[in-house]
Design a protein around this motif. Structure first.
Motif, mmCIF file in Angstrom:
data_model
loop_
_atom_site.group_PDB
_atom_site.id
_atom_site.type_symbol
_atom_site.label_atom_id
_atom_site.label_comp_id
_atom_site.label_asym_id
_atom_site.label_seq_id
_atom_site.Cartn_x
_atom_site.Cartn_y
_atom_site.Cartn_z
ATOM 1 N N PHE A 30 -102.560 -11.209 -46.394
ATOM 2 C CA PHE A 30 -101.054 -11.047 -46.834
ATOM 3 C C PHE A 30 -101.798 -11.684 -47.934
ATOM 4 N N VAL A 31 -102.073 -11.109 -49.209
ATOM 5 C CA VAL A 31 -102.213 -12.492 -50.350
ATOM 6 C C VAL A 31 -101.239 -13.411 -50.300
ATOM 7 N N GLN A 32 -101.249 -15.009 -50.303
ATOM 8 C CA GLN A 32 -100.279 -15.421 -50.504
ATOM 9 C C GLN A 32 -100.518 -16.149 -51.366
ATOM 10 N N MET A 33 -99.169 -17.557 -52.135
ATOM 11 C CA MET A 33 -99.359 -18.223 -53.270
ATOM 12 C C MET A 33 -99.390 -19.373 -52.944
ATOM 13 N N LYS A 34 -99.724 -20.694 -53.130
ATOM 14 C CA LYS A 34 -99.126 -21.810 -52.949
ATOM 15 C C LYS A 34 -98.113 -22.144 -53.506
ATOM 16 N N THR A 35 -96.353 -22.950 -52.732
ATOM 17 C CA THR A 35 -95.192 -23.137 -53.766
ATOM 18 C C THR A 35 -95.316 -24.632 -53.074
ATOM 19 N N SER A 36 -95.299 -25.648 -53.606
ATOM 20 C CA SER A 36 -94.398 -26.722 -53.557
ATOM 21 C C SER A 36 -93.629 -27.195 -51.714
ATOM 22 N N ILE A 37 -93.634 -25.943 -51.572
ATOM 23 C CA ILE A 37 -92.976 -26.097 -49.397
ATOM 24 C C ILE A 37 -93.990 -25.113 -49.001
ATOM 25 N N GLY A 38 -94.942 -25.098 -49.221
ATOM 26 C CA GLY A 38 -95.975 -24.408 -48.680
ATOM 27 C C GLY A 38 -96.463 -22.880 -49.118
ATOM 28 N N TRP A 39 -96.958 -22.059 -48.325
ATOM 29 C CA TRP A 39 -97.615 -20.642 -48.838
ATOM 30 C C TRP A 39 -96.399 -19.854 -48.746
ATOM 31 N N MET A 40 -95.543 -18.641 -49.720
ATOM 32 C CA MET A 40 -95.689 -17.931 -49.890
ATOM 33 C C MET A 40 -96.328 -16.439 -49.958
ATOM 34 N N THR A 41 -96.291 -15.737 -49.549
ATOM 35 C CA THR A 41 -96.566 -14.032 -49.115
ATOM 36 C C THR A 41 -96.404 -13.611 -50.858
ATOM 37 N N VAL A 42 -96.892 -12.893 -51.593
ATOM 38 C CA VAL A 42 -97.180 -12.368 -52.695
ATOM 39 C C VAL A 42 -97.111 -10.687 -52.383
ATOM 40 N N LYS A 43 -98.241 -10.241 -51.469
ATOM 41 C CA LYS A 43 -98.202 -8.699 -51.257
ATOM 42 C C LYS A 43 -98.903 -8.779 -49.470
ATOM 43 N N GLU A 44 -98.667 -7.497 -48.468
ATOM 44 C CA GLU A 44 -98.583 -7.276 -47.537
ATOM 45 C C GLU A 44 -100.339 -6.374 -47.694
ATOM 46 N N PHE A 45 -101.260 -5.751 -47.330
ATOM 47 C CA PHE A 45 -101.913 -5.241 -47.151
ATOM 48 C C PHE A 45 -102.321 -4.493 -45.814
ATOM 49 N N SER A 46 -101.664 -3.911 -45.030
ATOM 50 C CA SER A 46 -101.344 -3.349 -43.582
ATOM 51 C C SER A 46 -101.937 -1.843 -43.227
ATOM 52 N N GLU A 47 -103.716 -1.713 -43.449
ATOM 53 C CA GLU A 47 -104.037 -0.166 -43.304
ATOM 54 C C GLU A 47 -105.198 -0.064 -42.350
ATOM 55 N N PRO A 48 -105.086 1.242 -41.809
ATOM 56 C CA PRO A 48 -105.000 0.917 -40.268
ATOM 57 C C PRO A 48 -107.539 0.493 -40.835
ATOM 58 N N ASP A 49 -107.299 0.881 -42.042
ATOM 59 C CA ASP A 49 -109.150 1.030 -41.893
ATOM 60 C C ASP A 49 -108.993 -0.636 -42.501
ATOM 61 N N GLU A 50 -109.096 -1.922 -42.183
ATOM 62 C CA GLU A 50 -109.804 -2.529 -42.251
ATOM 63 C C GLU A 50 -110.351 -3.502 -43.570
ATOM 64 N N ASP A 51 -111.301 -2.979 -43.564
ATOM 65 C CA ASP A 51 -112.769 -2.698 -44.858
ATOM 66 C C ASP A 51 -111.320 -2.538 -46.250
ATOM 67 N N TYR A 52 -110.814 -1.429 -46.246
ATOM 68 C CA TYR A 52 -110.264 -0.958 -47.515
ATOM 69 C C TYR A 52 -108.923 -1.725 -47.689
ATOM 70 N N ALA A 53 -108.073 -2.161 -46.638
ATOM 71 C CA ALA A 53 -107.448 -3.319 -46.652
ATOM 72 C C ALA A 53 -107.961 -4.276 -46.890
ATOM 73 N N PHE A 54 -108.939 -4.835 -46.781
ATOM 74 C CA PHE A 54 -109.522 -6.447 -47.435
ATOM 75 C C PHE A 54 -109.940 -6.181 -48.502
ATOM 76 N N ARG A 55 -110.521 -5.030 -48.915
ATOM 77 C CA ARG A 55 -110.567 -5.299 -50.474
ATOM 78 C C ARG A 55 -109.438 -4.835 -51.442
#
Length: 80
Positions: A30-55
């Motif tokens: 999850f790419v998340q952004m810090k807000t005044s009330i906590g962390w908000m998810t901007v985008k989710e990456f879920s791929e079978p290839d873990e390295d590809y998803a992380f990149r």
């Protein structure tokens, strides 16, 4: 200034959709952004290839952390 991070969720994430249990046997980032009330998810990456998803998550994180400027140009009005 906005702060962004990547959060990794375990390889055996499960979700209940309707009355079915769905299993995700791979890493989710999850790419998340810090807000005044906590962390908000901007985008989710879920791929079978873990390295590809992380990149992919890292590329988005790098783009979000760049300093971006906007130059506002206004031309003189004929009435001026």
């Amino acid at each position: 200034m906005r702060k962004f991070r990547i959060k990794r969720v375990s390889r055996n994430m499960t979700r209940i959709i309707g009355d079915e249990l769905i299993m995700y046997p791979y890493a989710v980032f999850f790419v998340q952004m810090k807000t005044s009330i906590g962390w908000m998810t901007v985008k989710e990456f879920s791929e079978p290839d873990e390295d590809y998803a992380f990149r992919r998550a890292q590329e988005l994180l790098d783009m979000l952390n760049e300093n971006m400027y906007c130059l506002l140009y206004t031309s003189p009005s004929p009435r001026d």
